[in-house]
Write a protein that holds these residues in place. Structure first.
Motif, PDB file in Angstrom:
ATOM      1  N   ALA A   3       0.849  -1.183   0.000  1.00 19.30           N
ATOM      2  CA  ALA A   3       0.000   0.000   0.000  1.00 19.30           C
ATOM      3  C   ALA A   3       0.889   1.239   0.000  1.00 19.30           C
ATOM      4  O   ALA A   3       1.842   1.316   0.769  1.00 19.30           O
ATOM      5  CB  ALA A   3      -0.887   0.008   1.235  1.00 19.30           C
ATOM      6  N   PRO A   4       0.616   2.198  -0.885  1.00 19.84           N
ATOM      7  CA  PRO A   4       1.401   3.424  -0.864  1.00 19.84           C
ATOM      8  C   PRO A   4       1.301   4.093   0.498  1.00 19.84           C
ATOM      9  O   PRO A   4       0.225   4.139   1.093  1.00 19.84           O
ATOM     10  CB  PRO A   4       0.728   4.288  -1.933  1.00 19.84           C
ATOM     11  CG  PRO A   4       0.023   3.328  -2.818  1.00 19.84           C
ATOM     12  CD  PRO A   4      -0.370   2.188  -1.948  1.00 19.84           C
ATOM     13  N   THR A   5       2.407   4.565   0.991  1.00 17.04           N
ATOM     14  CA  THR A   5       2.390   5.273   2.273  1.00 17.04           C
ATOM     15  C   THR A   5       2.120   6.744   2.027  1.00 17.04           C
ATOM     16  O   THR A   5       2.472   7.288   1.004  1.00 17.04           O
ATOM     17  CB  THR A   5       3.757   5.161   2.975  1.00 17.04           C
ATOM     18  OG1 THR A   5       4.744   5.628   2.068  1.00 17.04           O
ATOM     19  CG2 THR A   5       4.055   3.737   3.356  1.00 17.04           C
ATOM     20  N   ARG A   6       1.464   7.373   2.963  1.00 16.18           N
ATOM     21  CA  ARG A   6       1.220   8.800   2.838  1.00 16.18           C
ATOM     22  C   ARG A   6       1.190   9.380   4.232  1.00 16.18           C
ATOM     23  O   ARG A   6       0.630   8.807   5.148  1.00 16.18           O
ATOM     24  CB  ARG A   6      -0.130   9.052   2.148  1.00 16.18           C
ATOM     25  CG  ARG A   6      -0.088  10.127   1.070  1.00 16.18           C
ATOM     26  CD  ARG A   6      -1.446  10.244   0.434  1.00 16.18           C
ATOM     27  NE  ARG A   6      -2.482  10.326   1.436  1.00 16.18           N
ATOM     28  CZ  ARG A   6      -2.784  11.435   2.098  1.00 16.18           C
ATOM     29  NH1 ARG A   6      -2.130  12.543   1.886  1.00 16.18           N
ATOM     30  NH2 ARG A   6      -3.751  11.430   3.000  1.00 16.18           N
ATOM     31  N   THR A   7       1.834  10.520   4.389  1.00 15.16           N
ATOM     32  CA  THR A   7       1.788  11.176   5.678  1.00 15.16           C
ATOM     33  C   THR A   7       0.380  11.698   5.887  1.00 15.16           C
ATOM     34  O   THR A   7      -0.152  12.381   5.043  1.00 15.16           O
ATOM     35  CB  THR A   7       2.770  12.342   5.714  1.00 15.16           C
ATOM     36  OG1 THR A   7       4.014  11.886   5.232  1.00 15.16           O
ATOM     37  CG2 THR A   7       2.930  12.877   7.114  1.00 15.16           C
ATOM     38  N   THR A   8      -0.238  11.355   6.984  1.00 15.96           N
ATOM     39  CA  THR A   8      -1.603  11.813   7.220  1.00 15.96           C
ATOM     40  C   THR A   8      -1.569  12.982   8.205  1.00 15.96           C
ATOM     41  O   THR A   8      -0.701  13.057   9.065  1.00 15.96           O
ATOM     42  CB  THR A   8      -2.443  10.681   7.802  1.00 15.96           C
ATOM     43  OG1 THR A   8      -1.729  10.136   8.910  1.00 15.96           O
ATOM     44  CG2 THR A   8      -2.673   9.608   6.772  1.00 15.96           C
ATOM     45  N   PRO A   9      -2.538  13.903   8.040  1.00 20.04           N
ATOM     46  CA  PRO A   9      -2.535  15.039   8.948  1.00 20.04           C
ATOM     47  C   PRO A   9      -2.861  14.592  10.371  1.00 20.04           C
ATOM     48  O   PRO A   9      -3.721  13.748  10.576  1.00 20.04           O
ATOM     49  CB  PRO A   9      -3.649  15.931   8.395  1.00 20.04           C
ATOM     50  CG  PRO A   9      -4.501  15.053   7.541  1.00 20.04           C
ATOM     51  CD  PRO A   9      -3.628  13.947   7.063  1.00 20.04           C
ATOM     52  N   HIS A 405       1.254  18.024   6.840  1.00 23.21           N
ATOM     53  CA  HIS A 405       0.815  16.931   5.970  1.00 23.21           C
ATOM     54  C   HIS A 405       1.336  17.289   4.598  1.00 23.21           C
ATOM     55  O   HIS A 405       2.462  17.674   4.457  1.00 23.21           O
ATOM     56  CB  HIS A 405      -0.712  16.787   5.995  1.00 23.21           C
ATOM     57  CG  HIS A 405      -1.437  18.000   5.565  1.00 23.21           C
ATOM     58  ND1 HIS A 405      -2.541  17.985   4.786  1.00 23.21           N
ATOM     59  CD2 HIS A 405      -1.185  19.297   5.810  1.00 23.21           C
ATOM     60  CE1 HIS A 405      -2.957  19.203   4.592  1.00 23.21           C
ATOM     61  NE2 HIS A 405      -2.157  20.017   5.197  1.00 23.21           N
ATOM     62  N   SER A 406       0.551  17.152   3.599  1.00 26.04           N
ATOM     63  CA  SER A 406       0.763  17.771   2.297  1.00 26.04           C
ATOM     64  C   SER A 406       1.828  17.124   1.439  1.00 26.04           C
ATOM     65  O   SER A 406       2.107  17.614   0.361  1.00 26.04           O
ATOM     66  CB  SER A 406       1.098  19.251   2.468  1.00 26.04           C
ATOM     67  OG  SER A 406       2.498  19.442   2.643  1.00 26.04           O
ATOM     68  N   GLY A 407       2.395  16.010   1.862  1.00 27.04           N
ATOM     69  CA  GLY A 407       3.338  15.338   0.974  1.00 27.04           C
ATOM     70  C   GLY A 407       4.631  16.089   0.762  1.00 27.04           C
ATOM     71  O   GLY A 407       5.494  15.658   0.038  1.00 27.04           O
ATOM     72  N   LEU A 408       4.748  17.245   1.368  1.00 28.10           N
ATOM     73  CA  LEU A 408       5.977  18.010   1.225  1.00 28.10           C
ATOM     74  C   LEU A 408       6.612  18.109   2.604  1.00 28.10           C
ATOM     75  O   LEU A 408       5.957  18.465   3.564  1.00 28.10           O
ATOM     76  CB  LEU A 408       5.667  19.402   0.676  1.00 28.10           C
ATOM     77  CG  LEU A 408       5.172  19.377  -0.762  1.00 28.10           C
ATOM     78  CD1 LEU A 408       4.541  20.686  -1.135  1.00 28.10           C
ATOM     79  CD2 LEU A 408       6.323  19.084  -1.690  1.00 28.10           C
ATOM     80  N   ARG A 409       7.865  17.802   2.672  1.00 28.23           N
ATOM     81  CA  ARG A 409       8.510  17.739   3.972  1.00 28.23           C
ATOM     82  C   ARG A 409       8.885  19.143   4.457  1.00 28.23           C
ATOM     83  O   ARG A 409       9.453  19.935   3.733  1.00 28.23           O
ATOM     84  CB  ARG A 409       9.765  16.872   3.861  1.00 28.23           C
ATOM     85  CG  ARG A 409      10.284  16.453   5.218  1.00 28.23           C
ATOM     86  CD  ARG A 409      11.427  15.492   5.059  1.00 28.23           C
ATOM     87  NE  ARG A 409      11.004  14.293   4.328  1.00 28.23           N
ATOM     88  CZ  ARG A 409      11.783  13.243   4.191  1.00 28.23           C
ATOM     89  NH1 ARG A 409      12.989  13.223   4.698  1.00 28.23           N
ATOM     90  NH2 ARG A 409      11.356  12.203   3.508  1.00 28.23           N
TER      91      ARG A 409
END
Lengths: 425, 425
Positions: A3-9, A405-409
């Motif tokens: 499963a693709p990982t995604r940072t969640t808010p 969040h936002s996929g940008l570090r």
């Protein structure tokens, strides 16, 4: 399949609400519900907390739309401040900005030169506190320091591979030492990334939300802003445009690779070529001896640029050649990032920007692959000398304002507990 | 000063919750509150709607932690499906995936060749529906079609500047025609961007959440994944790596610029050099006549690659030379994007990947600027031929699953109302 990982808010509602209020100027609680997708109850709780902390204030009521007139909220810009410091060999530039990013004080001081890093850290701390005091800003309201400098970041919070004039900074634990000296959170970044953010926040030039800042100081780098947020990559070292290869078997660069943009076309390359031409060297008033690697190249680059402005054909040809390489690098950057705009910024473009801009535009015209869809707008910064310091302060503010969040570090080191800057992978 | 603009989340709670459930595998409502920052009441409402729509199902209870055992939620993979189509000159590849991205059916058919675009659209529609029927998937559960192809996207939803073998597709309104033929939403993208997403979703190779896919079919491109989401730039045309300049005064490319990676090192360049060497041309069994621009170069590239595997020194030297340029392009990409990993994918790397991988790794070693912090891991895809089609289907699924915030632009054309693909700026 994985499963693709995604940072969640998470725990980001407060920052999200604050950022929406900042971007909106004034906004009602009902509009905040619409803008954030959070429930009315959550908005109510979050706003109460922001008002209690003085970050947000009520400011009258909106025009009636039939029912009760809604109370409007706005950011309290004087609630928090940040210091931005641009550390370079030739100059150190300081700004103090309020929570909205407006510069309330600025000053430029002599650069790091060849002084010991420990002494420079002490001086930067003293000069920054003096500027904060002169602006009458309460230290209690200071969120922290943003500190930006040439060269890539290392995992131990310093410059990993330093340009020739700043060798003594290699592996100096700059973040740790600044935190110790100031007693406040310190965010580090490279000058080009900060310059891009500074261009975005200072708003001196009309820029779309996704653009690159092409930064030229002693070296060359690029800062990348994607929808208003710095794109930081996997270790905070994006946009190393000075070290992309434009000639596979070209001359060796100080970084160890061949044919880099910087060794082909950077200020040091321009000055070296000018010095090799004895007539031009005399006409431009360059110093006789070869450039000392401990000295900034910028004064000699400025001399060549002045000669070009006087119409010296040799100087003009050197800047044209440099501009052609810069244009090819911009083409490569735009083809990879699909950019709408590139702004030329930093001390060397502050000096020679007017010579570069038309030459870069001319070379770029017609050679951008996505040209059927849109062109790449080239702009010359109006704040080329201070953009990195403004961006440094903005990084501190963003850590308060932008949800994580936002996929940008975002910078991960804005905590007093001193975690590693960016985990080495 | 201008306030930075930022896309704020709205009506995205449902998509955010769905994506968290997908990424988690199984998760309780309480954990959803923690993971999303939404209130318990909001989570309760959103989850009820997702269950009513059949997208999510309850699946037993978690182990007790003292109190009441919590009900676990999971995605219902059979609730929705998507079709992915990879349109190319030589082949057209189709996949059907479920909501979790697992491939439930795949097939490869003859490519577009020189047929009229209208006829190819009709054939793709027929072949796709046949595959859906063969997989026993209810058409009602189909979210839409992802369609990917070479070349950049134009604002009128077609290929703007087409590679030589697909000239008749220039400015054909592909999105519009596919939507008309299928009666369903259609998402368009270029094959390299889709290949990157396909690598991420198919999970065949261990990849970090931020990486690039270097795609080589007839041409060369790159897809960029930032924290699991495609980075799409300002017009959906990121990663045009085939048209970055590696020799300022190099040979002219079909795109109109000089010294592009593709004209220096792409499959057509390798085949042309092989054909110029009569001994090698004979040894590899290349066709005598010059390549017809209407024909795919891939069969001849495969012939050169086979000769190299047999140890033909001329073929080996040509692939080595190509790999050196590819390595320099990867260096440039990594220096700009600060990547942790690059995966080699696409039909031409499916053929010649084992010849390229060691050569690229050797060239890259030590020449990546941020090497003090981390290396760039090179990987060879295990699904190089089908990654673009899987990615095409994933784009459709992501439009259901990924919240429309995050500073990263998602395809804007997944609506039956046919808005422009991406507004020209």
């Amino acid at each position: 399949m994985s499963a693709p990982t995604r940072t969640t808010p998470h725990t980001s509602s407060r920052a999200a609400v604050l950022d929406v209020i900042r971007a909106a100027g004034t906004i009602s609680r009902v509009s905040l519900v619409n803008a954030t997708g959070l429930t009315g109850a959550t908005i109510s709780t979050v706003v109460r907390g922001l008002i209690d902390d003085g970050l947000v204030q009520e400011t009258g009521r909106a025009a009636s739309t039939g029912g009760k007139r809604r109370v409007l909220l706005q950011l309290n810009p004087a609630a928090r401040y940040a210091v931005g410091i641009h550390l370079d060999h030739a100059d150190i530039t300081y700004v103090v900005t309020d929570l909205a990013g407006a510069v309330v004080a600025r000053i430029s001081r002599p650069g790091a030169g060849n002084a010991a890093p420990e002494a420079v850290v002490q001086r930067m701390t003293d000069e920054a506190w003096a500027l904060v005091a002169s602006a009458d800003v309460d230290r209690e309201r200071l969120l922290g320091f943003g500190l930006v400098f040439p060269g890539p970041l290392s995992a131990n919070e310093g410059m990993a591979i330093t340009p020739p004039a700043m060798r003594q900074w290699a592996d100096f634990p700059l973040g740790h030492e600044m935190r110790r000296a100031t007693g406040l959170p310190v965010v580090l970044d490279n000058d080009a990334t900060a310059a891009a953010l500074g261009e975005h926040w200072s708003g001196g030039v009309d820029l779309p939300p996704t653009f690159a800042a092409l930064y030229m100081g002693s070296g060359i780098g690029a800062g990348l802003i994607v929808n208003g947020i710095s794109y930081r990559g996997s270790s905070g070292n994006t946009g190393e445009l000075g070290h992309i290869c434009l000639e596979m078997d070209g001359p060796e660069c100080w970084c160890g690779a061949r044919g880099c943009l910087e060794v082909l076309a950077g200020p040091a390359a321009v000055v070296a070529a000018a010095r090799a031409d004895r007539r031009l060297a005399r006409a431009a008033g360059l110093s006789r001896r070869d450039r000392n690697p401990d000295q900034s190249v910028i004064p000699d680059f400025a001399a060549v640029s002045r000669a070009a402005r006087r119409g010296d054909e040799g100087a003009l040809a050197l800047l044209e050649r440099s501009a052609r390489y810069v244009a090819v690098a911009v083409r490569n950057l735009a083809n990879i990032m699909d950019l709408e705009a590139v702004v030329l910024t930093g001390p060397s473009f502050a000096i020679a920007g007017p010579s570069y801009l038309p030459a870069v535009e001319r070379e770029l015209d017609g050679m951008f692959f996505a040209r059927a869809n849109h062109t790449v707008e080239m702009r010359l910064s109006r704040a080329a000398a201070t953009a990195p310091a403004i961006g440094a302060a903005a990084m501190v503010l963003q850590s308060e304002l932008v949800p994580l969040h936002s996929g940008l570090r975002l910078p991960e080191n804005l905590q007093p507990s001193e975690p590693p800057l960016s985990p080495a992978s």
